[in-house]
Write an enzyme that holds these catalytic residues in place. Structure first.
Site, PDB file in Angstrom:
ATOM      1  N   HIS A 184       0.834  -1.221   0.000  1.00 55.35           N
ATOM      2  CA  HIS A 184       0.000   0.000   0.000  1.00 55.35           C
ATOM      3  C   HIS A 184       0.864   1.265   0.000  1.00 55.35           C
ATOM      4  O   HIS A 184       0.541   2.249   0.653  1.00 55.35           O
ATOM      5  CB  HIS A 184      -0.938   0.033   1.214  1.00 55.35           C
ATOM      6  CG  HIS A 184      -1.973  -1.049   1.215  1.00 55.35           C
ATOM      7  ND1 HIS A 184      -3.243  -0.879   0.736  1.00 55.35           N
ATOM      8  CD2 HIS A 184      -1.924  -2.339   1.644  1.00 55.35           C
ATOM      9  CE1 HIS A 184      -3.939  -2.001   0.873  1.00 55.35           C
ATOM     10  NE2 HIS A 184      -3.157  -2.902   1.411  1.00 55.35           N
TER      11      HIS A 184
ATOM     12  N   ASN B  77     -10.271  -2.628   2.855  1.00 52.35           N
ATOM     13  CA  ASN B  77     -10.059  -2.626   1.408  1.00 52.35           C
ATOM     14  C   ASN B  77     -11.377  -2.344   0.689  1.00 52.35           C
ATOM     15  O   ASN B  77     -12.433  -2.315   1.324  1.00 52.35           O
ATOM     16  CB  ASN B  77      -9.546  -3.990   0.944  1.00 52.35           C
ATOM     17  CG  ASN B  77      -8.045  -4.165   1.195  1.00 52.35           C
ATOM     18  OD1 ASN B  77      -7.311  -3.197   1.358  1.00 52.35           O
ATOM     19  ND2 ASN B  77      -7.596  -5.410   1.213  1.00 52.35           N
TER      20      ASN B  77
HETATM   21 FE1  HDD Z   1      -2.376  -4.832   5.534  1.00 48.04          FE
HETATM   22  C1  HDD Z   1      -0.916  -1.812   5.148  1.00 48.04           C
HETATM   23  C2  HDD Z   1      -5.366  -3.530   4.391  1.00 48.04           C
HETATM   24  C3  HDD Z   1      -3.777  -7.981   5.585  1.00 48.04           C
HETATM   25  C4  HDD Z   1       0.390  -6.039   6.984  1.00 48.04           C
HETATM   26  N1  HDD Z   1      -2.998  -3.024   4.879  1.00 48.04           N
HETATM   27  C5  HDD Z   1      -2.253  -1.893   4.818  1.00 48.04           C
HETATM   28  C6  HDD Z   1      -3.046  -0.798   4.359  1.00 48.04           C
HETATM   29  C7  HDD Z   1      -4.297  -1.286   4.149  1.00 48.04           C
HETATM   30  C8  HDD Z   1      -4.267  -2.691   4.484  1.00 48.04           C
HETATM   31  C9  HDD Z   1      -5.498  -0.509   3.643  1.00 48.04           C
HETATM   32  C10 HDD Z   1      -2.556   0.629   4.134  1.00 48.04           C
HETATM   33  C11 HDD Z   1      -2.804   1.483   5.333  1.00 48.04           C
HETATM   34  C12 HDD Z   1      -2.377   2.900   5.062  1.00 48.04           C
HETATM   35  O1  HDD Z   1      -3.019   3.557   4.236  1.00 48.04           O
HETATM   36  O2  HDD Z   1      -1.397   3.321   5.664  1.00 48.04           O
HETATM   37  N2  HDD Z   1      -4.178  -5.629   5.007  1.00 48.04           N
HETATM   38  C13 HDD Z   1      -5.296  -4.898   4.667  1.00 48.04           C
HETATM   39  C14 HDD Z   1      -6.439  -5.774   4.644  1.00 48.04           C
HETATM   40  C15 HDD Z   1      -5.994  -7.020   4.963  1.00 48.04           C
HETATM   41  C16 HDD Z   1      -4.570  -6.924   5.212  1.00 48.04           C
HETATM   42  C17 HDD Z   1      -7.853  -5.353   4.324  1.00 48.04           C
HETATM   43  C18 HDD Z   1      -6.754  -8.297   5.089  1.00 48.04           C
HETATM   44  C19 HDD Z   1      -7.899  -8.392   5.721  1.00 48.04           C
HETATM   45  N3  HDD Z   1      -1.788  -6.676   6.142  1.00 48.04           N
HETATM   46  C20 HDD Z   1      -2.518  -7.836   6.112  1.00 48.04           C
HETATM   47  C21 HDD Z   1      -1.770  -8.899   6.756  1.00 48.04           C
HETATM   48  C22 HDD Z   1      -0.593  -8.342   7.174  1.00 48.04           C
HETATM   49  C23 HDD Z   1      -0.618  -6.957   6.771  1.00 48.04           C
HETATM   50  C24 HDD Z   1      -2.261 -10.321   6.932  1.00 48.04           C
HETATM   51  C25 HDD Z   1       0.574  -8.964   7.894  1.00 48.04           C
HETATM   52  C26 HDD Z   1       0.548 -10.066   8.569  1.00 48.04           C
HETATM   53  N4  HDD Z   1      -0.546  -4.077   5.907  1.00 48.04           N
HETATM   54  C27 HDD Z   1       0.426  -4.749   6.567  1.00 48.04           C
HETATM   55  C28 HDD Z   1       1.639  -3.887   6.850  1.00 48.04           C
HETATM   56  C29 HDD Z   1       1.200  -2.502   6.300  1.00 48.04           C
HETATM   57  C30 HDD Z   1      -0.158  -2.802   5.716  1.00 48.04           C
HETATM   58  C31 HDD Z   1       2.909  -4.443   6.371  1.00 48.04           C
HETATM   59  C32 HDD Z   1       2.143  -1.780   5.357  1.00 48.04           C
HETATM   60  C33 HDD Z   1       2.148  -0.355   5.788  1.00 48.04           C
HETATM   61  C34 HDD Z   1       1.400  -0.342   7.029  1.00 48.04           C
HETATM   62  O3  HDD Z   1       1.007  -1.593   7.344  1.00 48.04           O
HETATM   63  O4  HDD Z   1       1.162   0.625   7.720  1.00 48.04           O
HETATM   64  O5  HDD Z   1       1.909  -3.858   8.202  1.00 48.04           O
END
Ligand code: HDD
Length: 750
Positions: A101, A174
């Protein structure tokens, strides 16, 4: 005399209460960051160093150096700490982009609760209808890097930070209600497979490559989400025209201590709409910032983005009542079984002041919930609750929660201290708990009923790496989704899959993918296999025949047809009919659309009867033929007038008409401009009005009329069957696209 500690406490509470008591709590976030905002345009503000010393102009232009007696350049001096400060600051400007993202756009707004949900939660943000809660929302793509394009095929992030009076609550969702995997431990594999391949870092921001499809097919649990991602949901027209979903299962606890499971929904006021694929591909190059500009433009034009907020609730004792596991993030809760209760409204009405400090530094955590809201044992959510806090430390440093965009608007105080870039100054002796200063802050009031308390859930079991039985069924809802699509949506999914799998050159990958499609529906599998040269299995899974009426995006049209915020290109050249152009532009603007004049030059364009340079004459063209493309607009309007002769010989204009037709956009043409339509669209089935008639004809969304007396009428109501030219044209715009052109195979013929 109050102790220092008491004074600090009072100050913190006063600041918090002042915000809470204010009638405009909806603006509390803006109020709370005001002191951090510097106006970069303050007149007569002198240039200074970071430590505040004023600088002469020469210090902005030249490094301190030695110049010899003849005026020749000598060496530059390391002693120039002013130059060094500037270069050092520049060298360290970049921070790691989000691991997923990375590319996004954000805006401020508010959440207004309309109906209390006190039967299921005691969270004040969901029970107190007198409240307005400030929010910040960030939309994003998943796979692309920070500089990639907005309109790629991908899932869109929909992350909402509610600055409630009880602390920050983040829904990190999402635009698609399900996810690719069930267990958080697979997330790094999913993202590695989707991001550019490791040997050559190709392709950027695309799922159309071997590694992604290899992973996706080896995980049959991804099948359902693949269908959503390959549908039009993967290429939204605008962030403002997408649904939002919390995806994971959370819990709510009411005042009586009863717990239920919950899923969060956002439904856009303008309906759910998408680009067409060819348009999305072109926009990636022609205007990579299309979505972020769209959000800003709508807010600027007074069309704030709006969603209804809803909850789906399952009481705790019905957890096992469904054929799917309600903790499985690859499954929806069909709305026929569990209706959505729409209880509030989310509005985005203010753009950011600065991208980096707000949109880039905002940090969301699924673990941020407020009293009355809790987690479930959803194995994806549990992992997410660990991951988000952790990633912010790499991205922003340990004190990321202190950054202006992230800090709460309610009072907060604890014994966490120090660390890199700590800037909050907490007076007093207490940085540990318990302490000898009884009653001084921070305190734990034993009588405080507003504190966050975990639900006392009974947990028994054997520690093991296993999944619950219902998690093992992976295809029923993928088929449900396919069956619920309209013919046009099915066509788009088939084309999208054919595009993606044609970009996979490893036959193991595309053959397995075709076989997987047969687990959803054999007609889909056959059509795609035919297009991509894939083979099909001999054993076919039977289609379950089930349908839902809540999955097609066509089901999410606005209650009343609207053209609010739709971009309409009005193409003209010198010699146009002035009455028509001014009245049509006014009528469209009054109905909420954004008409733009596109001419041969960005300058005044003169009407019939005016000559170039006439004082007070002409109309200002917002753009010229070279700087915009049809892809950037929702509709095309061709005014009458003598200008048609020059437009007809302009290849760019003819291409604009053809491309608009191919991308299924409404086209309106009046009087002599009918000749342009005849030249661009040579299809006998498209009926075109006679230039001498006053009767508007709408054929496949090409709305034509010969003459209009006295210009264009006001658009009183946008409705089906409007017989006047502008009414019929506006109704076509409100339906988004003219699907019948594609269904009947006309779109590709022009
Ligand atoms: Fe995630 C970012 C949505 C599963 C780990 N995720 C991130 C963002 C969104 C989502 C909208 C951007 C937030 C922003 O604008 O700063 N992610 C989801 C959804 C998931 C999902 C709807 C499933 C239901 N994500 C998911 C899993 C993991 C992560 C299973 C790790 C085990 N996601 C992350 C992250 C991020 C992220 C690596 C990257 C930047 C952040 O968190 O802030 O931690």
């Amino acid at each position: 005399m109050a102790s220092i500690m008491e004074q600090v406490h009072d100050k913190v509470l006063q600041a918090g209460n002042a915000i809470q008591d204010s009638a405009a709590f909806g603006n509390a976030k803006i109020a709370s960051i005001k002191a951090d905002i510097v106006d970069g345009h303050t007149k007569s503000q002198n240039m200074t160093t970071d430590f505040g010393v004023r600088l002469p102009e020469s210090a902005s232009n030249s490094w301190l150096r030695v110049v010899d007696d003849n005026g020749r350049e000598g060496p530059m001096l390391l002693e120039d700490s002013i130059a060094r400060e500037k270069i050092h600051r520049f060298d360290h400007e970049r921070i790691p982009e989000r691991v997923v993202h990375a590319r996004g756009a954000g805006a401020f707004g508010y959440f207004k609760l309309k109906q209390s949900a006190s039967d299921v939660t005691h969270a004040n943000v969901l029970t107190d209808t007198s409240r307005t809660t400030p929010v910040f929302v960030r939309f994003s793509t998943v796979l692309g890097s920070r500089g990639s394009a907005d309109t790629v095929r991908d899932v869109r992030g929909f992350a909402v930070k509610f600055y409630t009076q009880e602390g920050n609550w983040d829904i990190v969702g999402n635009d698609i209600p399900v996810f690719f995997i069930q267990d958080a431990i697979k997330f790094p594999d999913l993202i590695h497979a989707g991001k550019p391949e490791p040997d050559n870092e190709v392709p950027q921001a695309q799922s159309a490559h071997n590694n992604f499809w290899d992973f996706a097919i080896l995980h049959s649990e991804a099948t359902h989400m693949l269908m959503w991602a390959m549908s039009d949901r993967g290429i939204p027209r605008s962030y403002r025209m997408m649904q939002g979903f919390g995806v994971n299962t959370f819990t709510l606890v009411n005042g009586a201590g009863e717990r239920s499971f919950v899923k969060f929904h956002f439904k856009p006021e303008l309906g759910v709409h998408s680009l067409v694929w060819d348009e999305a591909l072109k926009l990636s190059g022609q205007d990579p910032d299309f979505h972020r500009k769209d959000l800003e433009e709508a807010i600027k034009n007074g069309a704030p983005a709006k969603w209804d907020f809803g909850i789906q609730v399952i009481p705790e004792n019905q957890q096992d009542a469904f054929e799917f596991d309600i903790l499985d993030a690859t499954k929806i809760w069909p709305e026929e079984l569990i209706p959505v209760r729409y209880i509030g409204e989310l509005v985005l009405d203010r753009s950011v002041d600065e991208y980096f400090t707000q949109t880039e530094q905002v940090a969301f955590c699924t673990s941020h919930v407020v009293p009355g809201i809790g987690f479930s044992d959803d194995p994806l959510l549990q992992g997410r609750n660990f991951s988000y806090f952790d990633t912010q430390i790499t991205r922003l440093g340990i004190n990321w929660e202190e950054l202006p965009i992230n800090r709460p608007v309610c009072p907060y105080l604890n014994i966490n201290r120090d660390g890199a870039s700590r800037h909050r100054i907490t007076k007093g002796k207490v940085n540990y708990w318990p302490n000898r200063f009884e009653g001084t802050p921070p305190v734990h009031d034993p009588k405080d009923t507003t504190a966050y308390r975990e639900y006392p859930e009974k947990v028994v079991g054997i520690k093991q790496r296993l999944q619950a039985p219902k998690f093992k069924e992976h295809f029923n809802q993928a088929t449900l989704f396919w069956n619920s699509m309209t013919d046009i949506e099915k066509l788009h999914i088939t084309k999208a899959l054919s595009f993606e799998l044609s970009h996979c050159d490893d036959e193991v990958v595309f053959n397995r993918a075709c076989a997987r499609l047969a687990d959803i529906d054999i007609s889909l599998a056959k059509a795609v296999a035919e297009n991509v040269g894939g083979t099909l299995p001999t054993q076919i899974r039977q289609n379950n025949g089930k349908k839902s009426k809540f999955l097609s995006q066509m089901a999410f049209m606005p209650e009343k047809p609207t053209i609010k915020s739709r971009r309409v290109a009005i193409i003209l050249a010198d010699g146009y009919d002035k009455t028509f152009v001014t009245t049509a532009k006014a009528a469209l603007t009054a109905a909420g659309a954004v008409p733009m004049i596109i001419g041969p030059r960005r300058n005044y364009i003169y009407a019939a009867g005016e000559t170039r340079g006439d004082k007070g004459g002409g109309i200002w063209a917002d753009h010229h033929f070279e700087d915009q493309r049809s892809t950037m607009f929702d509709a095309l309007l061709l005014p009458p007038g003598a200008h048609v002769a020059s437009l007809a010989s302009n290849g760019r204009v003819i291409h604009w008409i053809r491309e608009s037709f191919g991308h299924l956009k409404p086209i309106g043409a009046v009087g002599a401009s009918i000749q342009l339509i005849k030249k661009a669209i040579q299809l006998p089935v498209v009926n075109i009005a006679d230039e001498s008639s006053n009767q508007a004809v709408d054929s496949y969304g090409v709305v034509t009329v010969g003459g209009l007396e006295g210009g264009v009428k006001e658009i009183v109501e946008i409705m089906k069957g409007a017989s006047d030219f502008i009414g019929a044209f506006a109704y076509r715009i409100s339906t988004h696209r003219c699907w019948e052109r594609e269904l009947e195979g006309l779109a590709d013929q022009v």
